[in-house]
Scaffold this motif. Structure first.
Motif, short mmCIF file in Angstrom:
data_model
loop_
_atom_site.label_atom_id
_atom_site.label_comp_id
_atom_site.label_asym_id
_atom_site.label_seq_id
_atom_site.Cartn_x
_atom_site.Cartn_y
_atom_site.Cartn_z
N HIS A 37 0.95 -1.34 -0.03
CA HIS A 37 0.20 -0.05 0.09
C HIS A 37 0.91 1.33 -0.08
N ALA A 38 1.99 1.24 0.79
CA ALA A 38 2.87 2.49 1.05
C ALA A 38 3.38 2.74 -0.53
N SER A 39 3.66 1.79 -1.38
CA SER A 39 4.22 2.23 -2.75
C SER A 39 3.17 2.81 -3.62
N LEU A 40 1.93 2.48 -3.45
CA LEU A 40 0.98 3.08 -4.14
C LEU A 40 0.67 4.54 -3.71
N VAL A 41 0.76 4.69 -2.17
CA VAL A 41 0.74 6.01 -1.70
C VAL A 41 1.88 7.00 -2.07
N VAL A 45 1.49 10.42 -4.24
CA VAL A 45 2.18 11.57 -3.63
C VAL A 45 3.13 12.32 -4.53
N SER A 46 3.79 11.52 -5.38
CA SER A 46 4.76 12.07 -6.36
C SER A 46 4.27 12.65 -7.54
N GLU A 47 2.92 12.24 -7.86
CA GLU A 47 2.36 12.52 -9.09
C GLU A 47 1.24 13.54 -8.69
N ASN A 48 0.84 13.91 -7.67
CA ASN A 48 -0.45 14.77 -7.52
C ASN A 48 -0.09 15.59 -6.17
N GLY A 49 -0.91 16.72 -6.42
CA GLY A 49 -0.91 17.93 -5.28
C GLY A 49 -1.17 17.44 -4.31
N VAL A 50 -2.34 16.53 -4.13
CA VAL A 50 -3.02 16.22 -2.94
C VAL A 50 -3.23 14.57 -3.07
N GLY A 86 3.49 10.62 3.36
CA GLY A 86 3.38 12.01 2.86
C GLY A 86 1.87 11.98 2.39
N ALA A 87 0.90 11.29 2.87
CA ALA A 87 -0.48 11.54 2.32
C ALA A 87 -1.04 12.46 3.27
N ASP A 88 -2.14 13.16 2.40
CA ASP A 88 -2.65 14.33 2.92
C ASP A 88 -4.05 14.18 3.83
N PHE A 89 -4.54 13.21 3.31
CA PHE A 89 -5.90 12.61 3.99
C PHE A 89 -6.17 11.19 4.00
N ALA A 90 -6.55 10.75 5.22
CA ALA A 90 -6.95 9.39 5.61
C ALA A 90 -8.41 9.60 5.59
N PHE A 91 -9.13 9.05 4.59
CA PHE A 91 -10.51 9.08 4.76
C PHE A 91 -11.19 7.64 5.16
N ALA A 92 -11.69 7.72 6.59
CA ALA A 92 -12.16 6.50 7.05
C ALA A 92 -13.40 6.70 7.71
N ASP A 142 -8.33 12.77 -9.86
CA ASP A 142 -7.61 12.84 -11.07
C ASP A 142 -7.10 11.61 -11.61
N ARG A 143 -6.67 10.71 -10.59
CA ARG A 143 -5.87 9.71 -10.64
C ARG A 143 -6.22 8.64 -9.57
N ALA A 144 -6.26 7.34 -9.82
CA ALA A 144 -6.71 6.47 -8.86
C ALA A 144 -5.65 5.32 -8.81
N TYR A 145 -5.10 4.93 -7.73
CA TYR A 145 -4.04 3.79 -7.84
C TYR A 145 -4.49 2.52 -7.28
N PHE A 146 -4.00 1.35 -7.89
CA PHE A 146 -4.35 -0.12 -7.62
C PHE A 146 -3.27 -1.05 -7.91
N GLY A 147 -3.31 -1.76 -7.07
CA GLY A 147 -2.02 -2.71 -7.23
C GLY A 147 -2.26 -3.83 -8.09
#
Length: 281
Positions: A37-41, A45-50, A86-92, A142-147
């Protein structure tokens, strides 16, 4: 990093950031986060502002209530990892936040969702599409990340995005493995020390089969994997299929496709583990 529990609060935060011209990346998870998961996050973080990471054990994708109850829930530890990444929000959100009323929508992407996991876990992908579409609607990423470990899920989500015309990019990310080769999974935490050792036979067999496939037919490669898993201690194979990576349909000859993937599901004790290997890409 902020922890947000409601769609309304999350959207209020994101509206302000979008007004500043920032792109939003979403990493949907069911928590019990690990280095995969950390690799996705980190990529988001490297490709988006948020970057928003959802942490939600989605009940509609479990066709086994026992599996749902046993699924690990570790929000505090998850948030620590997300902050480090470096995530900005955890949505729980709560279940009632995501499902204020029953979701009766039916998603059908045959033949992608009728084979492999679709055949053995009826209703699973409908539940996946329900929650992922809800997250897309809530976050408007704008982008969504999946393994790529969930190879079939990734193919189905791409098809859902195409058919429903979501204006976002789906980013598939490579499988992350332990040093000894075991594919990282939240379910690995349920393995005993002996089961963990037995589970290594899954990835080791797949790696061997990739070399084997170079000089053998599809059916011979299939049998080699099946025999190896059957002979391994403590493992019970549910299925192994060699498929076209785009259509997910079985192939008979390597010449049938330029993108061949072997997808496997194995029970190690009571824990159901999935993995895959690319033979041609």
């Amino acid at each position: 990093m902020k922890v947000v529990h409601t769609i309304k609060d999350l959207q209020a935060e994101l509206t302000v950031l979008r007004a500043q011209g920032k792109k939003v990346g979403l990493v949907p998870t069911m928590g019990a986060l690990h280095a995969g998961h950390a690799s996705l996050v980190k990529r988001s973080v490297s490709e988006n502002g948020v970057t928003v990471v959802s942490v939600f054990v989605n009940p509609t994708q479990f066709n086994d209530k026992n599996d749902l109850e046993k699924y690990p829930r570790t929000l505090d530890a998850d948030c620590r990892l997300l902050e480090e990444c470096g995530a900005d929000f955890a949505f729980a959100p709560s279940v009632s936040e995501m499902y204020p009323e029953p979701d009766t929508r039916q998603f059908s992407y045959a033949p992608l969702d009728t084979v492999m996991e679709g055949a053995f876990r009826p209703g699973h992908f409908n539940g996946v599409c329900q929650i992922v579409s809800k997250l897309f609607d809530a976050v408007l990423p704008d982008r969504a990340y999946f393994g790529e470990k969930d190879f079939q899920q990734l193919a189905i989500i791409r098809e859902m995005v195409r058919q429903l015309k979501y204006n976002l990019e789906i980013v598939g990310c490579s499988i992350v493995r332990e040093e000894d080769g075991l594919a990282l999974s939240s379910r690995n935490t349920r393995l005993s020390a002996e089961e963990r050792e037995n589970a290594l036979n899954i990835s080791q067999t797949l790696f061997k089969s990739r070399n084997f496939a170079a000089t053998h037919t599809v059916s011979e490669t299939q049998k080699m994997v099946e025999d190896a898993i059957e002979a391994a201690p403590g493992l019970r194979m549910e299925y192994f299929e060699i498929v076209d990576g785009n259509t997910l349909q079985k192939i008979s000859n390597w010449e049938d496709t330029s993108y061949a993937v072997g997808c496997i599901t194995v029970f190690c004790g009571e824990v159901r583990l999935i993995d895959n290997i690319k033979y041609k890409e």
